[in-house]
Each structure stands twice: as structure tokens, then as C-alpha cells.
Scaffold this active site. Structure first.
Site, short mmCIF file in Angstrom:
data_model
loop_
_atom_site.label_atom_id
_atom_site.label_comp_id
_atom_site.label_asym_id
_atom_site.label_seq_id
_atom_site.Cartn_x
_atom_site.Cartn_y
_atom_site.Cartn_z
N ASP A 23 31.69 -26.23 50.94
CA ASP A 23 30.98 -26.01 49.68
C ASP A 23 31.79 -24.96 48.93
O ASP A 23 32.61 -24.23 49.52
CB ASP A 23 29.54 -25.56 49.91
CG ASP A 23 28.69 -25.73 48.64
OD1 ASP A 23 29.27 -25.95 47.55
OD2 ASP A 23 27.46 -25.63 48.72
C1 BGC Z 1 26.81 -26.25 45.31
C2 BGC Z 1 27.34 -27.64 45.57
C3 BGC Z 1 28.23 -28.06 44.45
C4 BGC Z 1 29.36 -27.05 44.31
C5 BGC Z 1 30.31 -27.36 43.17
C6 BGC Z 1 27.92 -25.26 45.01
O1 BGC Z 1 27.39 -24.05 44.57
O2 BGC Z 1 26.09 -25.79 46.44
O3 BGC Z 1 26.27 -28.54 45.72
O4 BGC Z 1 28.74 -29.33 44.70
O5 BGC Z 1 28.79 -25.77 44.03
O6 BGC Z 1 29.70 -27.18 41.94
#
Ligand code: BGC
Length: 730
Positions: free
Chosen positions: A212
Site C-alpha cells: 500500500d
Molecule cells: C490506500 C489505498 C490506495 C493507495 C493509493 C492508500 O492510502 O489505502 O487503498 O490504493 O493509497 O492511493
């Protein structure tokens, strides 16, 4: 190659002809950011279609709908040059308070995994990747980047891993995104157990594991654990650590090679399969968004058949969301919608002349439809809700209108359950969830009966926050989220303790009626190596065409392990004309009866009678038949001085040895005492020491106690007995 080139791109290597590809959020539309990139949905992205969010699409309980959604998004990705969409997001709704529940699918792992697999297949059929997220046990937003989800092995397997297991095995996602949190103290991104042993070795995942955004804690450890790609990047810092570790011998270079191979493989799966004809047709996709939402809306209440509304009647549309609906959530999934269609806009053709007057004067209308729900700041990525209430002003509005108008219908725009103090004062409740940019049209079509509602709740709406299974610990443990409720998540808990809820899991009404009959099994007895075919007939006994979600639950045999009262093991959505009957068939295998036994670290079926149930929802079972299931895995029992007499006497293999031992014991044994007491009690039922008491005492008495209570029994005698019992097992 092991980290991003920038916020949304993977690194390419021009010299080697490896292109740099782009990924975007997800999951219910494209958030393609050109500049000023962020992962919190703050800066604008390119216009795209916002489809219904996960909370809504899951309530379709329709694999085909999820597939269609995936295909449409996949097509958009091809047109917009996106190699992978960051979704679906399938974390279990452990508590209705989780700020991100609007993106997630269900409190039930089977439902979540089945629907996710379909979405993944849909997207990937367009040669675009998915990133199923957030793996694993990321069920709260509070301290999501540091908190440890403290979960036992059985709960992880039966609830939290199961959601991903089906999605990975059936959907075969190109990538899996690991979550920010730790599990039992260790960051998921550094866990070889989850990222390699389970994900790859057990489930056969052959794609690329992605962090993530910013979830990497120790890059070298994460690489060793199986986390191939760090996103977005650490400005080269972590890459330098990798190089250093290879140089000083603490990291095997082959680990880096493997990670690079997996990343390159993902790049080329897309780059070699570009669709030159793919076009972004926002208009057409808006239509698809409306059609999908129509399959998702859940009719929760319909007293006096207040719905569908008649076009002849004066209907007042009231509430801010009538004009500007809340149709998506906040955070990384936020779409810059190409167009938003509100209910007022959609209803214009039906009631325009009356509208202004009707909104002002609900009491003059024949019925009032109030559009209410949760505002943006009540639920979002980044924080959890503190309560289940809607804003006071909305509750008051509903109460006040209900005072002057007897035909009130409430349409809800929310990403997670709310309390409804006004439930008994209104005649209709329509749960639209966060239904995407075309929600207005879909709602109007449901209200006026152009579409027969067929959504079912993929989560329980509790009657009180205090009733939720994790109420005592949720969001309260600082850096430790203690999953004390174990496998009793959502309906698994409410049905086990017979707790009344506002609306149960699987609930939803229709404008027609369905009747069930003829529940049949292809066998009455089976082993856990067999499969069981279950068939049931469903008939549309109402007056309109409609769709029913047929739900199959298994009530596990409760032997020595505590298990939920019912567990969803199959569902199917079917369409029936009035008077039409269809037979629905389900195939159940070992997993439908098994639980995770920590002692053997494996799925295990206890022999006994299980109930196969067909339910209108988790709390309303309409048909039930038993099946005898024989577990084939024998777990050798090891007896000791602390083994209790009850289970020992019931173990068929121990009986011969025990019989001989008892026979050899001196006359005045506890067993004789029981018999004596039974005879005495037959003569005198009021005796102080009843035979039940004696039997109960014997049940839990460890072998070593015989030394104290049975004259002549020695430790040596008991040791010989134990040796004989354990030899018997081998
Ligand atoms: C979120 C993800 C997301 C990523 C990119 C993170 O903060 O938890 O779900 O895909 O950011 O935006």
C-alpha cells in the site's frame, strides 16, 4: 525496479525495452491523476465515471454484475492507458464503524471473495491488472499504519484470510496489495507467512505483491518476505538499502531477481496486450453505472405496498440528497465524476410541474420521499466513525415530515449501517448505499417500479452500536486492535446469541413474492472427501417479474468446538417471471463443514449431523434438511494424567483399555458409586447427591484424581493405563 518511478508509475528501463506503466485507484472508477498526485483523494483527477462503491455492488449479490463492472472499468483502463486498477478492496466489515466500509464488500468472507473474484475476472478479461487489497486484517482506519491486529489463527483463517483466498484462487489477480497494519505485532509487509507461505505456496498466487502507498517499514525484510514492489517510492532510499544488503551478503541477490521478474511480468501482461481500439465512452458507462446500481438497491421496508409510487400521485422529493446525492466516499477512491444524475433531475420527466410545490409542502402531497444518509465527513478513509447516527438534522426532518404526512419513504445514501429511530414512523425505506454518479436515475426507477428491487444487505444493520460483536475493543486499544470476538463477526454473532437487529445480513424485499420448496440433497450421508449437491425450488408467487437471491447456510455441528449458528456457504441470484419456478443447485465440499483447527493447522471436519438451510436472510430460515458428515482426518489423542474421564470413556478406541482397567480396580470405584447413587436416587429422587451430579463430577475428573478417590489405585497403575491408551492410538 523494486519501487515506483513516481506516485502512479512503475519504473521502465528504456535500454531494455521495458516500458513504464501507470496504475490508478480504484476500486469503483478511475482516479487518474496527471499532476499533484496524492493517495488521499485531495487533488483532482481526470474526469471519469463513478460507479457504485463496494458497499452497493456487494448488495447486488450478483457475480455477473461484478463481472460487468470489472469489464467496464477494464475497458476504461485500456482507453486511458492504465495497466492496473487498485482494487477491489475486500476487507471484512468487522465493525460498522470502520471509516472505509463503503469501499468494502461484506461482513461475510464467502460473499466478499466470490464477488471480488468476479470483479477481478471482469477487469482482467480486458488485459488490465487488479490489485486486491488490503491484505490482511486491515479492518479499521484508526492508526491503520502502525496498529497491530491481534487475531488468533483460527479467526484469521476462517474470516480474514478466507475473503482473500477465494479472490486469489478464483480471480487470479495480477497483484495483491499488502495493508499498512501489523498482525500480532509484525507488519504484514514483512510477513513471509502471509506474503509467501500462504499467498503463493498455498493459494498459488503468481502475480506481484505491491505495498500500500507508503506501507513499507523495513524494505530489506519486506523483500525477503515476498513484497516485490514498493509504492510509490522512498526517493531511492530503500533501493539503496537493497543494494547495500546484497553487497554485504544479508540479502540473497536471487530474491531481488525474483521480485524484478514478477514486476516485469506484470508490466508485459499489460504492455503486450494493449487494445488499440479501446475508447472511453463516458455516456455509455454512465448508463452502465445506472444499470448496475439498479441491481444493488435494497428495499428495506414497504408497508402497505407504499412502493412502487404511482405516477398519478403527487410526490414530494425532500432533502439535500434529492438534488445532490451522496454517491461515493472520501479518500483514495474518490472519483472526479464526469456527471452526476440526481433523483430530482431523473424525476423531472415524471413530476416536474408539481415538484417545487411538493418539496415545500410535504403535507399537501400524496407521499413524501426524503433523501437522507451520511454526509462526507461522517465516513471516510483515514478515520473511523464514532457512532452509527445520521446527523440530527436529518433525523429531525424525517420525524417532522412524518408528523404531517402518513406516506413517507426514506431513501438512504450511506456507505455503512445507520440507526433509524424513525423506522416505525415511515412506510418505506430504500437503501441506495453510495450508488455512483447515476444513483438518482436508479433510485427513481426503483421508486416508480420501472425496476423491481433485488439487492440484499451484505452486512447486518445492528439495532444498537453496543450490540456489535467487537464493541468492547473496536478502536479502543491504542496500537493494538484485539479481535476478541474471534470468528463471531457480523451475523455469525447475532444469530449465535439470538440478538435482535435492525435488519439482518442478506435482508431485502421485492415488489413480488418468492416461495421455496423441495430442498433436496443428493445424499444423506457423506464423508468430508465427498461433494454434496443441494437443490431447491424457488417460485415467483407474486404478480411481477423479479430477482431473488437464494441463500444457502450451513449450521455446523457443535461438538467440542464452538461455532457460529449459521454460515453462508452458497448464494445465487435468479430472475423469475410471475408464476415461474426454477431449481437452484449448489455444490458443497469439505470447506462448507470445516473449521480451522489450530492443533493441526488445517481445515478439519468434525463427524456429526449438520443442517443445510435455505434462508431469506441470516435470521429467517425457510427450509432445512440434515446431513450426516463423517470427518476423515483422525487426530491421534495423547492421554496424560490430566485427561478427563468423560471424553476418555466416550473415545471408542479407548473403551476396551478403560473397561479392562475399571474391571481391575478395587470394588469401591467411582463408577460403582455412580451406579449406587443411581439406584438410590430411583428410590429417593430428592437425595442430596443425585446421579446427575455424580456423572457430572466424573465427566471432568482427571485420571490423576483416581489416586485420591479410589482406594488401591496408584500412580504406577495410571501410568500403565496411559501407556496402554497411547499405544492403542498408534
Ligand atoms: C490506500 C489505498 C490506495 C493507495 C493509493 C492508500 O492510502 O489505502 O487503498 O490504493 O493509497 O492511493
Amino acid at each position: 525496479m523494486c519501487s515506483g518511478a513516481d506516485f502512479w508509475h512503475l519504473k521502465g528501463v528504456e535500454r531494455l525495452g521495458i516500458p513504464s506503466v501507470m496504475v490508478t485507484d480504484g476500486p469503483h472508477g478511475l482516479r487518474k491523476q496527471a499532476e499533484a498526485a496524492d493517495h488521499l483523494g485531495i487533488n483532482e483527477s481526470e474526469k471519469a465515471v463513478c460507479f457504485p462503491a463496494g458497499c452497493a455492488t456487494a448488495s447486488s449479490f450478483d457475480r455477473n454484475i461484478l463481472k460487468k463492472l470489472g469489464e467496464t472499468i477494464g475497458q476504461e483502463c485500456q482507453a486511458m492507458g492504465i495497466s492496473t486498477i487498485l482494487g477491489p478492496a475486500i476487507n471484512i466489515k468487522r465493525s460498522p464503524l470502520c471509516g472505509r466500509n463503503f469501499e468494502y464488500y461484506s461482513e461475510d468472507p464467502y460473499a466478499a471473495s466470490e464477488l471480488a473474484a468476479s470483479m477481478i475476472q471482469g477487469v482482467q478479461s480486458k488485459n488490465v491488472g487488479t490489485s486486491v487489497k488490503h491484505f490482511l486484517a486491515n479492518n479499521q482506519e484508526k492508526r491503520r499504519m502502525t496498529s497491530s491486529s491481534d487475531v488468533d489463527e483460527r479467526t484469521l483463517r476462517e474470516i480474514y484470510l478466507t475473503a482473500f483466498e477465494g479472490a486469489v484462487k478464483e480471480g487470479k489477480p495480477w497483484t495483491v496489495m499488502n495493508s499498512y497494519n501489523r498482525i500480532n505485532g509484525k507488519y504484514v509487509g514483512e510477513s513471509k507467512e502471509y506474503l509467501t507461505d500462504i499467498l503463493r505456496n498455498e493459494w498459488g498466487f503468481d502475480g506481484c505483491a505491491v505495498s500500500d502507498w507508503g506501507a513499507v517499514n523495513d524494505r530489506v525484510e519486506s523483500l525477503k518476505a515476498g513484497l516485490d514492489l514498493e509504492m510509490p517510492s522512498s526517493g531511492g532510499m530503500n533501493d539503496a538499502l537493497i543494494v547495500e544488503a546484497v553487497k554485504d551478503g544479508t540479502l540473497d541477490e536471487s530474491v531481488v531477481d525474483t521480485a524484478c521478474e514478477r514486476i516485469i511480468d506484470i508490466i508485459f501482461r499489460y504492455a503486450e496486450n494493449r487494445d488499440p481500439d479501446a475508447k472511453l465512452d463516458l455516456r455509455e458507462d454512465h448508463e452502465t453505472a445506472a444499470a448496475i446500481e439498479e441491481e444493488c438497491i435494497v428495499l428495506l421496508k414497504n408497508d402497505d405496498n407504499i412502493l412502487p409510487l404511482s405516477k398519478e400521485k403527487k410526490v414530494a422529493f425532500i432533502g439535500k440528497y434529492a438534488e445532490s446525492p451522496r454517491y461515493q466516499g472520501g479518500g483514495s477512491s474518490h472519483i472526479n465524476s464526469w456527471k452526476v444524475e440526481s433523483a430530482l433531475e431523473a424525476v423531472k420527466e415524471i413530476a416536474e410541474a408539481l415538484l417545487a410545490e411538493a418539496v415545500k409542502t410535504a403535507q399537501e402531497a400524496d407521499a413524501a420521499v426524503i433523501f437522507a444518509g451520511l454526509p462526507d465527513n461522517f465516513e471516510s478513509e483515514g478515520y473511523d466513525r464514532k457512532h452509527l447516527n445520521m446527523p440530527d438534522c436529518q433525523n429531525t426532518l424525517i420525524e417532522k415530515v412524518a408528523e404531517v404526512q402518513k406516506n413517507v419513504i426514506v431513501v438512504l445514501h450511506n456507505g455503512s449501517p445507520v440507526l433509524m429511530p424513525w423506522k416505525d414512523k415511515v412506510k418505506g425505506i430504500v437503501e441506495a448505499y453510495l450508488g455512483g454518479q447515476a444513483v438518482g436515475r436508479a433510485v427513481v426507477n426503483i421508486l416508480y417500479g420501472n425496476v423491481n428491487p433485488s439487492g440484499r444487505l451484505p452486512e447486518t444493520f445492528p439495532a444498537r452500536l453496543e450490540d456489535t460483536p467487537c464493541y468492547l475493543t473496536y478502536g479502543k486499544g491504542g496500537d493494538h486492535a484485539v479481535y476478541q470476538e474471534g470468528v463471531f463477526v457480523g451475523y455469525r454473532y447475532y444469530t449465535s446469541v439470538d440478538r435482535e437487529v435492525l435488519f439482518p445480513f442478506g435482508y431485502g424485499l421485492s415488489y413480488t413474492e418468492f416461495t421455496y420448496s423441495g430442498l433436496k440433497l443428493d445424499k444423506e450421508k457423506m464423508t468430508d472427501q465427498d461433494t454434496l449437491t443441494v437443490t431447491v425450488k424457488v417460485k415467483n408467487t407474486g404478480g411481477r417479474r423479479g430477482k431473488e437471491v437464494v441463500q444457502l447456510y450451513v449450521s455446523p455441528f457443535t461438538g467440542e468446538t464452538i461455532r457460529p449458528a449459521v454460515e453462508l456457504r452458497g448464494f445465487d441470484k435468479i430472475e423469475l417471471e410471475p408464476g415461474e419456478e426454477k431449481e437452484v443447485s449448489f455444490t458443497l465440499d469439505k470447506r462448507a463443514f470445516a473449521y480451522w483447527k489450530e492443533e493441526i493447522h488445517d481445515w478439519y471436519v468434525e463427524s456429526g449431523e449438520y443442517q443445510i438451510r435455505i434462508g431469506k436472510n441470516a435470521q429467517d430460515m425457510v427450509l432445512c434438511v440434515p446431513v450426516q458428515v463423517q470427518g476423515t482426518r483422525e487426530i491421534p489423542k495423547v492421554y496424560s494424567l490430566n485427561s478427563c474421564l468423560g471424553p476418555l470413556m466416550r473415545d471408542p478406541k479407548a473403551q476396551a483399555v478403560m473397561g479392562a482397567f475399571m474391571g481391575n480396580m478395587s470394588q469401591n470405584t467411582e463408577a460403582d458409586e455412580v451406579q449406587k447413587q443411581q439406584e438410590l436416587q430411583a428410590e429417593n429422587p430428592d437425595a442430596a447427591v443425585s446421579s446427575e451430579m455424580m456423572t457430572a463430577m466424573m465427566e471432568d475428573m482427571p485420571l490423576r484424581q483416581l489416586i485420591s478417590f479410589v482406594p488401591g489405585v496408584t500412580r504406577e497403575m495410571l501410568q500403565q493405563l496411559i501407556d496402554a491408551l497411547n499405544a492403542q492410538k498408534k
